[in-house]
Design a protein around this motif. Sequence first.
Motif, PDB file in Angstrom:
ATOM      1  N   ARG A 166       8.285   0.177  -7.279  1.00 19.42           N
ATOM      2  CA  ARG A 166       9.301  -0.532  -8.492  1.00 19.42           C
ATOM      3  C   ARG A 166      10.296  -1.494  -7.715  1.00 19.42           C
ATOM      4  O   ARG A 166      10.412  -2.780  -7.951  1.00 19.42           O
ATOM      5  CB  ARG A 166      10.163   0.666  -9.121  1.00 19.42           C
ATOM      6  CG  ARG A 166      11.208  -0.101  -9.854  1.00 19.42           C
ATOM      7  CD  ARG A 166      10.987  -1.139 -10.941  1.00 19.42           C
ATOM      8  NE  ARG A 166      10.025  -0.635 -12.081  1.00 19.42           N
ATOM      9  CZ  ARG A 166       9.362  -1.189 -12.796  1.00 19.42           C
ATOM     10  NH1 ARG A 166       9.447  -2.705 -12.696  1.00 19.42           N
ATOM     11  NH2 ARG A 166       8.625  -0.831 -13.803  1.00 19.42           N
ATOM     12  N   SER A 167      10.526  -1.158  -6.491  1.00 17.57           N
ATOM     13  CA  SER A 167      11.709  -1.799  -5.700  1.00 17.57           C
ATOM     14  C   SER A 167      10.828  -3.159  -5.143  1.00 17.57           C
ATOM     15  O   SER A 167      11.395  -4.144  -5.229  1.00 17.57           O
ATOM     16  CB  SER A 167      12.041  -1.289  -4.659  1.00 17.57           C
ATOM     17  OG  SER A 167      12.776  -1.857  -3.797  1.00 17.57           O
ATOM     18  N   TRP A 168       9.651  -2.884  -4.713  1.00 14.51           N
ATOM     19  CA  TRP A 168       8.864  -4.178  -4.245  1.00 14.51           C
ATOM     20  C   TRP A 168       8.756  -4.999  -5.431  1.00 14.51           C
ATOM     21  O   TRP A 168       8.589  -6.274  -5.159  1.00 14.51           O
ATOM     22  CB  TRP A 168       7.516  -3.604  -3.686  1.00 14.51           C
ATOM     23  CG  TRP A 168       6.668  -4.494  -2.959  1.00 14.51           C
ATOM     24  CD1 TRP A 168       6.560  -4.933  -1.527  1.00 14.51           C
ATOM     25  CD2 TRP A 168       5.899  -5.778  -3.577  1.00 14.51           C
ATOM     26  NE1 TRP A 168       6.092  -5.876  -1.342  1.00 14.51           N
ATOM     27  CE2 TRP A 168       5.367  -6.212  -2.711  1.00 14.51           C
ATOM     28  CE3 TRP A 168       5.569  -5.953  -4.823  1.00 14.51           C
ATOM     29  CZ2 TRP A 168       4.533  -7.382  -2.856  1.00 14.51           C
ATOM     30  CZ3 TRP A 168       4.619  -7.058  -5.197  1.00 14.51           C
ATOM     31  CH2 TRP A 168       3.868  -7.686  -4.159  1.00 14.51           C
ATOM     32  N   LYS A 220       9.566 -10.116  -8.232  1.00 15.41           N
ATOM     33  CA  LYS A 220      10.034 -10.839  -9.286  1.00 15.41           C
ATOM     34  C   LYS A 220      11.086 -11.662  -9.150  1.00 15.41           C
ATOM     35  O   LYS A 220      11.476 -12.686  -9.718  1.00 15.41           O
ATOM     36  CB  LYS A 220      10.290  -9.689 -10.549  1.00 15.41           C
ATOM     37  CG  LYS A 220      10.538 -10.429 -11.931  1.00 15.41           C
ATOM     38  CD  LYS A 220      10.849  -9.268 -12.869  1.00 15.41           C
ATOM     39  CE  LYS A 220      11.041  -9.870 -14.177  1.00 15.41           C
ATOM     40  NZ  LYS A 220      11.343  -8.561 -15.454  1.00 15.41           N
ATOM     41  N   THR A 221      12.200 -11.230  -8.447  1.00 11.71           N
ATOM     42  CA  THR A 221      13.630 -11.886  -8.093  1.00 11.71           C
ATOM     43  C   THR A 221      13.048 -13.305  -7.313  1.00 11.71           C
ATOM     44  O   THR A 221      13.711 -14.205  -7.653  1.00 11.71           O
ATOM     45  CB  THR A 221      14.450 -10.968  -7.403  1.00 11.71           C
ATOM     46  OG1 THR A 221      14.590 -10.008  -8.264  1.00 11.71           O
ATOM     47  CG2 THR A 221      15.515 -11.852  -6.887  1.00 11.71           C
ATOM     48  N   ARG A 222      12.177 -12.987  -6.357  1.00  6.11           N
ATOM     49  CA  ARG A 222      11.729 -14.037  -5.592  1.00  6.11           C
ATOM     50  C   ARG A 222      11.012 -15.313  -6.412  1.00  6.11           C
ATOM     51  O   ARG A 222      11.491 -16.387  -6.382  1.00  6.11           O
ATOM     52  CB  ARG A 222      10.936 -13.843  -4.381  1.00  6.11           C
ATOM     53  CG  ARG A 222      11.495 -13.082  -3.540  1.00  6.11           C
ATOM     54  CD  ARG A 222      10.833 -13.057  -2.086  1.00  6.11           C
ATOM     55  NE  ARG A 222       9.208 -12.391  -2.311  1.00  6.11           N
ATOM     56  CZ  ARG A 222       9.055 -11.063  -2.224  1.00  6.11           C
ATOM     57  NH1 ARG A 222      10.039 -10.105  -2.039  1.00  6.11           N
ATOM     58  NH2 ARG A 222       7.899 -10.853  -2.391  1.00  6.11           N
ATOM     59  N   LEU A 223      10.325 -14.857  -7.373  1.00  7.00           N
ATOM     60  CA  LEU A 223       9.749 -15.912  -8.276  1.00  7.00           C
ATOM     61  C   LEU A 223      10.694 -16.330  -9.337  1.00  7.00           C
ATOM     62  O   LEU A 223      10.411 -17.735  -9.633  1.00  7.00           O
ATOM     63  CB  LEU A 223       8.723 -15.083  -9.147  1.00  7.00           C
ATOM     64  CG  LEU A 223       7.316 -14.449  -8.482  1.00  7.00           C
ATOM     65  CD1 LEU A 223       6.415 -13.953  -9.292  1.00  7.00           C
ATOM     66  CD2 LEU A 223       6.718 -15.746  -7.679  1.00  7.00           C
ATOM     67  N   GLN A 249       0.886  -1.217   0.025  1.00  5.60           N
ATOM     68  CA  GLN A 249       0.057   0.265  -0.171  1.00  5.60           C
ATOM     69  C   GLN A 249       0.890   1.268  -0.007  1.00  5.60           C
ATOM     70  O   GLN A 249       1.547   1.321   0.971  1.00  5.60           O
ATOM     71  CB  GLN A 249      -0.975  -0.044   1.173  1.00  5.60           C
ATOM     72  CG  GLN A 249      -1.774   1.205   1.391  1.00  5.60           C
ATOM     73  CD  GLN A 249      -2.576   1.416   2.624  1.00  5.60           C
ATOM     74  OE1 GLN A 249      -3.149   0.179   2.813  1.00  5.60           O
ATOM     75  NE2 GLN A 249      -2.303   2.538   3.233  1.00  5.60           N
ATOM     76  N   GLY A 250       0.714   2.061  -1.047  1.00  2.00           N
ATOM     77  CA  GLY A 250       1.472   3.396  -1.170  1.00  2.00           C
ATOM     78  C   GLY A 250       0.858   4.370  -0.359  1.00  2.00           C
ATOM     79  O   GLY A 250      -0.325   4.322   0.279  1.00  2.00           O
TER      80      GLY A 250
END
Length: 75
Positions: free
Chosen positions: A55-57, A62-65, A41-42
Amino acid sequence: MREGAPDCPLAVDTMDNASSAAYGAYFERLYVIQEEKVMYQGGRGPEGYKISELRSWLDQYKTRLQSPGAVVIQV
């Protein structure tokens, strides 16, 4: 956002703010929702938008996936 995650559903309000009127959304926010759970939540927009934070989140997700042996466990 669509280019970075083409299979991810994206929801936005119309220019006449129909969702805001229907659901009483007083402040604009950016959210990531997965399986009916708010994952990100921003801050209140537009001053509280932190696109770099979102973007960082998304990059971390994406890296975890993409990690070998990645396991996603719903708690």
